[in-house]
Design an enzyme around this catalytic site. Structure first.
Site, PDB file in Angstrom:
ATOM      1  N   ASP A 429       0.878 -41.147  22.191  1.00 23.06           N
ATOM      2  CA  ASP A 429       0.384 -40.090  21.293  1.00 23.06           C
ATOM      3  C   ASP A 429       0.012 -39.199  22.239  1.00 23.06           C
ATOM      4  O   ASP A 429      -0.315 -39.075  23.002  1.00 23.06           O
ATOM      5  CB  ASP A 429      -0.861 -40.784  20.410  1.00 23.06           C
ATOM      6  CG  ASP A 429      -1.648 -39.794  19.552  1.00 23.06           C
ATOM      7  OD1 ASP A 429      -1.639 -40.020  18.443  1.00 23.06           O
ATOM      8  OD2 ASP A 429      -2.240 -38.594  20.133  1.00 23.06           O
ATOM      9  N   GLU A 472       2.078 -36.972  15.618  1.00 17.23           N
ATOM     10  CA  GLU A 472       2.227 -36.849  16.896  1.00 17.23           C
ATOM     11  C   GLU A 472       2.330 -38.189  17.560  1.00 17.23           C
ATOM     12  O   GLU A 472       2.142 -38.410  18.765  1.00 17.23           O
ATOM     13  CB  GLU A 472       1.450 -35.750  17.559  1.00 17.23           C
ATOM     14  CG  GLU A 472       0.042 -36.161  18.192  1.00 17.23           C
ATOM     15  CD  GLU A 472      -0.988 -36.673  17.111  1.00 17.23           C
ATOM     16  OE1 GLU A 472      -0.531 -37.047  15.638  1.00 17.23           O
ATOM     17  OE2 GLU A 472      -2.060 -36.553  17.280  1.00 17.23           O
TER      18      GLU A 472
HETATM   19  N1  LIG Z   1       3.575 -29.204  14.456  1.00 17.15           N
HETATM   20  C1  LIG Z   1       3.382 -30.274  13.839  1.00 17.15           C
HETATM   21  N2  LIG Z   1       2.319 -31.041  13.893  1.00 17.15           N
HETATM   22  C2  LIG Z   1       1.999 -32.195  13.486  1.00 17.15           C
HETATM   23  C3  LIG Z   1       2.861 -32.736  12.813  1.00 17.15           C
HETATM   24  N3  LIG Z   1       2.379 -33.926  12.433  1.00 17.15           N
HETATM   25  C4  LIG Z   1       1.178 -34.038  12.548  1.00 17.15           C
HETATM   26  N4  LIG Z   1       0.747 -32.683  13.331  1.00 17.15           N
HETATM   27  C5  LIG Z   1      -0.287 -32.467  13.958  1.00 17.15           C
HETATM   28  O1  LIG Z   1      -0.939 -33.136  14.866  1.00 17.15           O
HETATM   29  C6  LIG Z   1      -2.345 -32.762  15.121  1.00 17.15           C
HETATM   30  C7  LIG Z   1      -2.903 -34.297  15.469  1.00 17.15           C
HETATM   31  O2  LIG Z   1      -4.299 -34.090  15.961  1.00 17.15           O
HETATM   32  P1  LIG Z   1      -5.270 -35.035  16.185  1.00 17.15           P
HETATM   33  O3  LIG Z   1      -5.046 -36.364  15.447  1.00 17.15           O
HETATM   34  O4  LIG Z   1      -6.618 -34.577  16.116  1.00 17.15           O
HETATM   35  O5  LIG Z   1      -5.060 -35.288  17.519  1.00 17.15           O
HETATM   36  P2  LIG Z   1      -4.748 -34.539  18.935  1.00 17.15           P
HETATM   37  O6  LIG Z   1      -5.075 -33.230  18.811  1.00 17.15           O
HETATM   38  O7  LIG Z   1      -3.464 -34.761  19.561  1.00 17.15           O
HETATM   39  O8  LIG Z   1      -5.995 -35.120  19.976  1.00 17.15           O
HETATM   40  P3  LIG Z   1      -5.885 -36.728  20.804  1.00 17.15           P
HETATM   41  O9  LIG Z   1      -4.830 -37.451  20.018  1.00 17.15           O
HETATM   42  O10 LIG Z   1      -7.210 -37.118  20.646  1.00 17.15           O
HETATM   43  O11 LIG Z   1      -5.583 -36.224  22.077  1.00 17.15           O
HETATM   44  C8  LIG Z   1      -2.854 -32.441  13.835  1.00 17.15           C
HETATM   45  O12 LIG Z   1      -3.210 -31.097  14.187  1.00 17.15           O
HETATM   46  C9  LIG Z   1      -1.587 -32.550  12.904  1.00 17.15           C
HETATM   47  O13 LIG Z   1      -1.710 -31.520  12.110  1.00 17.15           O
HETATM   48  C10 LIG Z   1       3.972 -31.975  12.600  1.00 17.15           C
HETATM   49  O14 LIG Z   1       5.172 -32.866  12.366  1.00 17.15           O
HETATM   50  N5  LIG Z   1       4.467 -30.739  13.213  1.00 17.15           N
END
Ligand SMILES: Nc1nc2c(ncn2[C@@H]2O[C@H](COP(=O)(O)OP(=O)(O)OP(=O)(O)O)[C@@H](O)[C@H]2O)c(=O)[nH]1
Length: 555
Positions: A429, A472
């Site tokens: 992740d 992600e």
């Molecule tokens: N650009 C983009 N962003 C994505 C996609 N799928 C998920 N996200 C973003 O990934 C982010 C995941 O955020 P969180 O689950 O809060 O986790 P994080 O910010 O990575 O924090 P930690 O996992 O705790 O390190 C969110 O802002 C989602 O909108 C995608 O296909 N493209």
């Protein structure tokens, strides 16, 4: 009016056949020659004419108001002249053979017409024989069937047919085939008895028709149906192509067929099938470039048009390859492009021969149809693989999607447990990915995800399953990797990500990744267990400060 016995004697002496009917169309008198010309059983006086004795056209005229009419009609191979004369108390129907017109017709017939005595000595043969025999028709007259230089299969078939006709008194139809170096010919022959007025067979009439083309079409249609059936049943493309080449090799005597498919670069052709070609030759042509003068296939692909090279040794299109090809004793190569419905090139279908050769219209037609069917097969496979990709791939990163990963991982998990082989799962992740989106925008976030997917795939083995689980979050199943090996691999990925600056839209973005690792051991009973434990370890890695690998604890 003479009595009927006298009348019958008079009519019997005349050259025609005669039938006297009363006003009710009942038979008053019939001459033996009438029955002979019509080849019908004896007709009973005082009875109506049995159905089917007269040709339908004559029967129809008979039903009309009585008046004089004449009609010419073919009946059992004889050209007959009919004449109806109304009488005060009935009708006189006379019939005679038009020998002159008949002879003209026979002489000009495209069918071979011959007459034999009952021992199969040739009495007559028409001029159509000249196009199938090197000897003039006159040479055959007076010779027995075994002395005429006919192929053995043909004279045997004639002996058999003659026995059938002589014993049954009925016509007999049979097929014969003649193999010539340049062509294989098929004839349909009909042997008919010719009887005298006492019903004794005097001679045999034979009508032979060249049905080579119909025969070839019949064979081709059966194979074409089989091919269509394979396409309808979604048989794998390599199987369809291999079968098609073998089928064409048997359809076209002496042919060695091959199919080349356009490579994704659009510039080269790969050999997809060629079961009849020498192995070394196949290796030589695999991957040839498309272009004018690159043999038959390269040129046909370049022109999107059929290229018929009837002699490789003299055709300029083969000049650069002549010496390379010489050891394979291939002399002719006809290549047909395989084109999609919109005209786009998909490949080529080629037919090779060991001797110089030109195609005939039937062969050209079946090559064209086969190329068309191969276009359907290739496009069908392309569509199926596009659908499969859509159903199994993550659109952004090109990695396999969660659903497909679960399918493949389930099988790998089962195999590893059964075979007692190591297996490890990484759950990955990206750290603070939300901040990447917030700071650089969603598109930059997408670029980072794509870049990370590539880093991850490049850092693992080709046999490992790498998947985007969603957002992600990623997973990787390391086939055959122990916990220790997987730990090293996971750390390598972590390091590679942390040390790599990703560029997007003029920005340099740095990210890290946290990884949870779970390996197969006695406590992991299902894939679900493995995922849960790797997830827990990932949570631990996040909790411990991110950018690190945590191994699932066994307690
Ligand atoms: N650009 C983009 N962003 C994505 C996609 N799928 C998920 N996200 C973003 O990934 C982010 C995941 O955020 P969180 O689950 O809060 O986790 P994080 O910010 O990575 O924090 P930690 O996992 O705790 O390190 C969110 O802002 C989602 O909108 C995608 O296909 N493209």
């Amino acid at each position: 009016m003479p009595d009927s016995a006298t009348l019958k004697t008079i009519l019997t002496a005349l050259p025609g056949g005669y039938l006297l009917l009363d006003t009710q169309l009942q038979i008053q008198l019939v001459s033996p020659r009438f029955e002979l010309l019509l080849q019908c059983p004896p007709l009973a006086v005082g009875q109506p004419l049995p159905p089917g004795v007269l040709p339908p056209a004559v029967q129809q005229q008979l039903q009309q108001t009585p008046q004089n009419w004449s009609l010419q009609h073919f009946h059992h191979g004889l050209l007959l002249d009919w004449l109806l004369t109304p009488l005060p108390h009935g009708l006189l129907l006379s019939v005679r053979e038009d020998r002159q017109a008949f002879r003209t017709l026979v002489e000009n017939s495209p069918d071979i017409i011959s007459r034999y005595d009952t021992k199969l000595v040739c009495l007559y043969v028409n001029s159509a024989l000249a196009s199938h025999s090197p000897l003039p028709p006159l040479y055959h007259i007076g010779l027995g069937i075994d002395d005429r230089g006919l192929p053995l299969s043909m004279s045997d078939a004639m002996h058999h047919a003659a026995r059938q006709v002589l014993s049954s008194g009925q016509p007999y139809t049979f097929e014969t085939e003649i193999s010539r170096p340049e062509r294989h010919l098929v004839f349909e022959a009909r042997l008919l008895p010719e009887s005298n007025e006492d019903g004794e067979i005097q001679s045999l009439l034979c009508i032979e028709r060249d049905i080579t083309e119909q025969h070839a079409n019949r064979l081709w249609q059966a194979d074409e149906n089989r091919l269509l059936e394979m396409l309808a049943n979604d048989r794998p493309l390599p199987e369809v192509m291999d079968w098609t080449c073998r089928m064409m090799d048997s359809q076209i005597g002496g042919a060695m067929s091959s199919i080349m498919q356009l490579l994704p670069d659009g510039q080269h052709l790969r050999l997809a099938a060629g079961p009849g070609l020498p192995e070394d030759y196949k290796a030589l042509i695999d991957g040839i470039a498309i272009g004018e003068g690159v043999g038959s296939c390269g040129t046909a692909a370049e022109r999107s048009q059929a290229v018929i090279v009837s002699d490789i040794h003299s055709d300029p299109l083969w000049a650069p390859y002549r010496e390379q090809v010489r050891p394979f004793a291939l002399r002719a190569c006809w290549s047909h492009p395989i084109l999609a419905h919109d005209g786009q090139l998909l490949g080529t279908f080629a037919t090779y021969f060991a001797e110089p050769r030109q195609p005939d219209p039937h062969t050209l037609n079946i090559i064209q149809r086969t190329s068309h069917l191969m276009a359907i097969a290739i496009q069908q496979e392309q569509r199926a693989s596009q659908l499969f990709q859509l159903a199994t791939q993550d659109a952004l990163t090109g990695l396999i999607n969660r659903r497909h990963f679960m399918e493949l991982a389930g099988k790998a998990f089962h195999d590893a447990r059964q075979q007692g082989k190591p297996l490890s799962l990484l759950m990955l992740d990206l750290d603070h990915f939300k901040a990447v989106n917030d700071r650089f925008g969603h598109e930059a976030g997408d670029d980072v995800l794509t870049h990370f997917a590539r880093l991850l795939s490049d850092g693992l083995r080709n046999s490992d399953l790498v998947c985007r689980m969603g957002g992600e979050e990623f997973a990787a199943l390391l086939i055959g990797a122990s916990e220790e090996e997987a730990h090293i691999a996971a750390q390598r990925v972590c390091k590679a990500v942390a040390s790599c600056s990703m560029a997007s839209n003029g920005n340099t973005i740095e990210v890290t990744v946290s990884v949870g690792l779970c390996s197969l051991d006695g406590t992991v009973l299902t894939l679900g267990d493995m995922i849960r434990q790797a997830d827990k370890a990932l949570y631990q890695a996040k909790h411990d400060g991110r950018n690190r690998v945590c191994v699932a604890s066994t307690d």
